[in-house]
Enzyme design. Structure first.
Site, PDB file in Angstrom:
ATOM      1  N   LYS A  49       0.841  -1.203   0.000  1.00 14.69           N
ATOM      2  CA  LYS A  49       0.000   0.000   0.000  1.00 14.69           C
ATOM      3  C   LYS A  49       0.875   1.251   0.000  1.00 14.69           C
ATOM      4  O   LYS A  49       2.087   1.163   0.203  1.00 14.69           O
ATOM      5  CB  LYS A  49      -0.952  -0.034   1.194  1.00 14.69           C
ATOM      6  CG  LYS A  49      -0.288  -0.134   2.545  1.00 14.69           C
ATOM      7  CD  LYS A  49      -1.304  -0.547   3.605  1.00 14.69           C
ATOM      8  CE  LYS A  49      -0.653  -0.791   4.927  1.00 14.69           C
ATOM      9  NZ  LYS A  49      -1.160  -0.032   6.024  1.00 14.69           N
ATOM     10  N   ARG A 147      -9.426  -0.717  15.841  1.00 11.53           N
ATOM     11  CA  ARG A 147      -9.563  -0.080  14.518  1.00 11.53           C
ATOM     12  C   ARG A 147     -10.565  -0.916  13.753  1.00 11.53           C
ATOM     13  O   ARG A 147     -11.603  -1.282  14.308  1.00 11.53           O
ATOM     14  CB  ARG A 147      -8.175  -0.008  13.863  1.00 11.53           C
ATOM     15  CG  ARG A 147      -8.052   0.986  12.737  1.00 11.53           C
ATOM     16  CD  ARG A 147      -6.634   1.099  12.188  1.00 11.53           C
ATOM     17  NE  ARG A 147      -6.172  -0.120  11.534  1.00 11.53           N
ATOM     18  CZ  ARG A 147      -4.983  -0.256  10.947  1.00 11.53           C
ATOM     19  NH1 ARG A 147      -4.127   0.745  10.931  1.00 11.53           N
ATOM     20  NH2 ARG A 147      -4.630  -1.388  10.369  1.00 11.53           N
ATOM     21  N   HIS A 176      -5.156  -7.919  13.492  1.00  9.41           N
ATOM     22  CA  HIS A 176      -3.982  -7.042  13.345  1.00  9.41           C
ATOM     23  C   HIS A 176      -3.524  -6.609  14.733  1.00  9.41           C
ATOM     24  O   HIS A 176      -4.350  -6.311  15.592  1.00  9.41           O
ATOM     25  CB  HIS A 176      -4.371  -5.823  12.501  1.00  9.41           C
ATOM     26  CG  HIS A 176      -3.225  -4.954  12.096  1.00  9.41           C
ATOM     27  ND1 HIS A 176      -2.089  -5.450  11.499  1.00  9.41           N
ATOM     28  CD2 HIS A 176      -3.023  -3.615  12.199  1.00  9.41           C
ATOM     29  CE1 HIS A 176      -1.251  -4.458  11.250  1.00  9.41           C
ATOM     30  NE2 HIS A 176      -1.795  -3.329  11.671  1.00  9.41           N
ATOM     31  N   ARG A 232       1.734 -10.831   6.861  1.00  7.17           N
ATOM     32  CA  ARG A 232       1.574  -9.611   6.050  1.00  7.17           C
ATOM     33  C   ARG A 232       2.718  -8.670   6.397  1.00  7.17           C
ATOM     34  O   ARG A 232       2.722  -8.058   7.459  1.00  7.17           O
ATOM     35  CB  ARG A 232       0.237  -8.922   6.374  1.00  7.17           C
ATOM     36  CG  ARG A 232      -0.996  -9.802   6.234  1.00  7.17           C
ATOM     37  CD  ARG A 232      -2.270  -8.981   6.478  1.00  7.17           C
ATOM     38  NE  ARG A 232      -2.245  -8.277   7.730  1.00  7.17           N
ATOM     39  CZ  ARG A 232      -2.709  -8.755   8.886  1.00  7.17           C
ATOM     40  NH1 ARG A 232      -3.246  -9.958   8.937  1.00  7.17           N
ATOM     41  NH2 ARG A 232      -2.653  -8.028   9.989  1.00  7.17           N
ATOM     42  N   TYR A 276      13.214  31.820   3.866  1.00  3.90           N
ATOM     43  CA  TYR A 276      12.027  32.508   4.384  1.00  3.90           C
ATOM     44  C   TYR A 276      12.119  32.702   5.896  1.00  3.90           C
ATOM     45  O   TYR A 276      12.470  31.766   6.623  1.00  3.90           O
ATOM     46  CB  TYR A 276      10.770  31.684   4.101  1.00  3.90           C
ATOM     47  CG  TYR A 276      10.405  31.566   2.635  1.00  3.90           C
ATOM     48  CD1 TYR A 276      10.089  32.692   1.877  1.00  3.90           C
ATOM     49  CD2 TYR A 276      10.336  30.309   2.028  1.00  3.90           C
ATOM     50  CE1 TYR A 276       9.733  32.564   0.542  1.00  3.90           C
ATOM     51  CE2 TYR A 276       9.976  30.180   0.700  1.00  3.90           C
ATOM     52  CZ  TYR A 276       9.680  31.309  -0.045  1.00  3.90           C
ATOM     53  OH  TYR A 276       9.332  31.191  -1.355  1.00  3.90           O
ATOM     54  N   CYS A 321      12.284  25.192   2.065  1.00  2.98           N
ATOM     55  CA  CYS A 321      11.293  25.741   1.128  1.00  2.98           C
ATOM     56  C   CYS A 321      10.596  24.577   0.407  1.00  2.98           C
ATOM     57  O   CYS A 321      10.914  23.416   0.643  1.00  2.98           O
ATOM     58  CB  CYS A 321      11.975  26.646   0.100  1.00  2.98           C
ATOM     59  SG  CYS A 321      13.034  27.901   0.816  1.00  2.98           S
ATOM     60  N   MET A 322       9.676  24.898  -0.501  1.00  5.04           N
ATOM     61  CA  MET A 322       8.939  23.823  -1.171  1.00  5.04           C
ATOM     62  C   MET A 322       9.847  22.985  -2.083  1.00  5.04           C
ATOM     63  O   MET A 322       9.718  21.765  -2.152  1.00  5.04           O
ATOM     64  CB  MET A 322       7.790  24.410  -1.997  1.00  5.04           C
ATOM     65  CG  MET A 322       6.806  23.364  -2.482  1.00  5.04           C
ATOM     66  SD  MET A 322       5.502  24.021  -3.520  1.00  5.04           S
ATOM     67  CE  MET A 322       4.603  25.054  -2.410  1.00  5.04           C
ATOM     68  N   ASP A 323      10.790  23.661  -2.767  1.00  7.18           N
ATOM     69  CA  ASP A 323      11.590  22.947  -3.780  1.00  7.18           C
ATOM     70  C   ASP A 323      13.094  23.007  -3.536  1.00  7.18           C
ATOM     71  O   ASP A 323      13.867  22.407  -4.272  1.00  7.18           O
ATOM     72  CB  ASP A 323      11.314  23.554  -5.169  1.00  7.18           C
ATOM     73  CG  ASP A 323       9.858  23.825  -5.362  1.00  7.18           C
ATOM     74  OD1 ASP A 323       9.071  22.869  -5.310  1.00  7.18           O
ATOM     75  OD2 ASP A 323       9.475  25.017  -5.519  1.00  7.18           O
TER      76      ASP A 323
HETATM   77  C1  LIG Z   1      -3.661  -4.651   8.299  1.00  6.86           C
HETATM   78  C2  LIG Z   1      -2.188  -4.495   8.059  1.00  6.86           C
HETATM   79  N1  LIG Z   1      -1.441  -5.593   7.925  1.00  6.86           N
HETATM   80  C3  LIG Z   1      -0.114  -5.518   7.705  1.00  6.86           C
HETATM   81  C4  LIG Z   1       0.533  -4.293   7.625  1.00  6.86           C
HETATM   82  C5  LIG Z   1       2.012  -4.264   7.388  1.00  6.86           C
HETATM   83  O1  LIG Z   1       2.674  -3.731   8.492  1.00  6.86           O
HETATM   84  P1  LIG Z   1       4.265  -3.646   8.557  1.00  6.86           P
HETATM   85  O2  LIG Z   1       4.659  -2.637   7.544  1.00  6.86           O
HETATM   86  O3  LIG Z   1       4.532  -3.200   9.947  1.00  6.86           O
HETATM   87  O4  LIG Z   1       4.793  -4.983   8.245  1.00  6.86           O
HETATM   88  C6  LIG Z   1      -0.212  -3.132   7.782  1.00  6.86           C
HETATM   89  C7  LIG Z   1       0.471  -1.841   7.711  1.00  6.86           C
HETATM   90  O5  LIG Z   1       0.198  -0.881   8.329  1.00  6.86           O
HETATM   91  C8  LIG Z   1      -1.611  -3.218   8.001  1.00  6.86           C
HETATM   92  O6  LIG Z   1      -2.368  -2.141   8.152  1.00  6.86           O
END
Ligand SMILES: Cc1ncc(COP(=O)(O)O)c(C=O)c1O
Length: 387
Positions: A49, A147, A176, A232, A276, A321-323
């Site tokens: 992600k 969550r 999780h 994961r 700035y 700054c921005m850039d």
């Molecule tokens: C539901 C879930 N699983 C797995 C992960 C992966 O976590 P990590 O990057 O700590 O391995 C995340 C990341 O935030 C997550 O939200």
């Protein structure tokens, strides 16, 4: 001949073309993935992600697919669709919210969705029934994170409900952890016990058909009993530790460097303001450089930032700054326009890690790499011709 030369130049994507850029080593990401597989002793679902934690969603996923990844985790269905467009054929789990209106699209693209309450599950069911094709889901249980996830007291009933819904295909169950990156906290064991109790109470006749998962990177590394069928893992795939309390297996290393260039060097007289707001005023005659990176690229506008120039640390001075921003070069008389400047990564024998930057910013390394702006070119070592 001319065509070949042009193709060659384009493939090389010369770094001279950029003011600031990211260098990403896909070989390193693949190696990290394999080390994690070996450490976990089960499958690893790379979590890609947020643009693969800043490393570039499509390139990273394509490499990991070739390396044998059978699942990818994303937060949003939009990310899943980008993966499909890029040619990812494996399973994809959208870990976060998916609007019920996107269910037909998810079914068509074979994306597995997360369900965590009755209302959403019923809406998904209705959408799937309307096109007479079941939607694939994994059920998420809140064992303590507070969550997303069905509450513990409701979980067994919810799993039964999903199992009996003709247009919902329950393929997995997960939870999780809130504090796996703090192994001493004691809460991970508690969450695990709750998760195991729910799985036992649900009493699936054939649990082997379900994919059970719980561990993120920290869980995978610090709590072997949380590994189940698949882990994961995000941050560890990218070679960074989940926290100072959880160390990485040997051989896992960061895969990303963030670089810029010195684009101006001048000597300012004493009492001269810099940037700035004149938060920095020269005390004496000072050698000041300008580098081509700013908060528009993800470099936070706060004091205390540092970079590497010619293998030596240099302070960023005045407001970012921005850039652009400015660096103090009195201790680097040989520094000159065009010099490579490292914000994250190694130079000669010195290094600044994303975790170092996070510590400076009072945050976590995750936020540093996820904040790397999309406008920066991502340059894939070897793939783009650089070795
Ligand atoms: C539901 C879930 N699983 C797995 C992960 C992966 O976590 P990590 O990057 O700590 O391995 C995340 C990341 O935030 C997550 O939200």
């Amino acid at each position: 001949m001319i065509i070949i030369s042009l193709a060659f130049i384009l493939t090389l994507m010369p770094l001279d073309n950029f003011g600031t850029w990211l260098e990403i080593d896909l070989d390193r990401i693949e190696e990290n993935f394999h080390i994690l597989e070996k450490t976990a002793g089960c499958r690893v679902m790379p979590v890609v992600k947020a643009n693969a934690y800043g490393h570039g969603l499509e390139k990273v996923a394509l490499r990991l697919q070739t390396a044998g990844a059978q699942w990818f985790g994303v937060a949003r269905v939009e990310e899943a669709m980008l993966l499909r467009e890029a040619g990812i054929k494996t399973n994809i789990l959208a870990l976060g919210y998916t609007s019920p209106t996107r269910v037909p699209h998810a079914i068509k693209e074979n994306v597995t969705l997360t369900v965590y309450d009755y209302e959403v599950a019923q809406q998904y069911h209705a959408q799937a029934e309307a096109i007479s094709t079941p939607v694939k889901v994994h059920a998420k249980i809140d064992t303590g994170m507070g969550r997303l996830g069905i509450q513990r007291s409701e979980a067994v009933k919810f799993l039964k409900f999903l199992g009996e819904s003709p247009f919902i295909q329950l393929g997995g169950i997960f939870t999780h952890f809130a504090r796996a990156d703090e192994p001493g906290a004691g809460t991970t064991q508690q969450q695990l016990e709750r998760f195991n109790a729910i799985l036992d109470q649900a009493g699936f006749a054939d649990r082997g058909k379900l994919l059970i998962h719980a561990a993120n990177s920290a869980g995978t590394l610090a709590f072997p009993e949380t590994r189940f069928d698949i882990v994961r893992s995000g941050i560890a795939v990218f070679g960074l530790p989940p926290s100072n309390a959880v160390s990485l297996p040997s051989g896992i290393h960061p895969a990303l460097s963030w670089k810029t260039r010195l684009i101006s060097v001048k000597t300012l007289p004493p009492g001269h303001g810099v940037s700035y707001g004149f938060k920095y005023i020269t005390q004496k005659e000072e050698r000041i450089g300008v580098i081509a990176v700013g908060y528009g690229d993800g470099l936070r506008r706060m004091p205390g930032n540092q970079v590497l120039i010619r293998g030596t640390k240099a302070d960023i001075i005045g407001n970012v700054c921005m850039d652009q921003c400015m660096v103090q070069l009195d201790h680097l008389p040989e520094a000159q326009i065009g010099d490579e400047v490292v914000i994250i990564g190694a130079q000669n024998s010195a290094a600044i890690t994303a975790t170092d930057v996070a510590t400076r910013w009072g945050t976590i390394n995750y936020e540093v790499i996820c904040g790397l702006a999309s406008r920066m070119p991502r340059y894939y070592l070897k793939l783009n011709g650089y070795d």
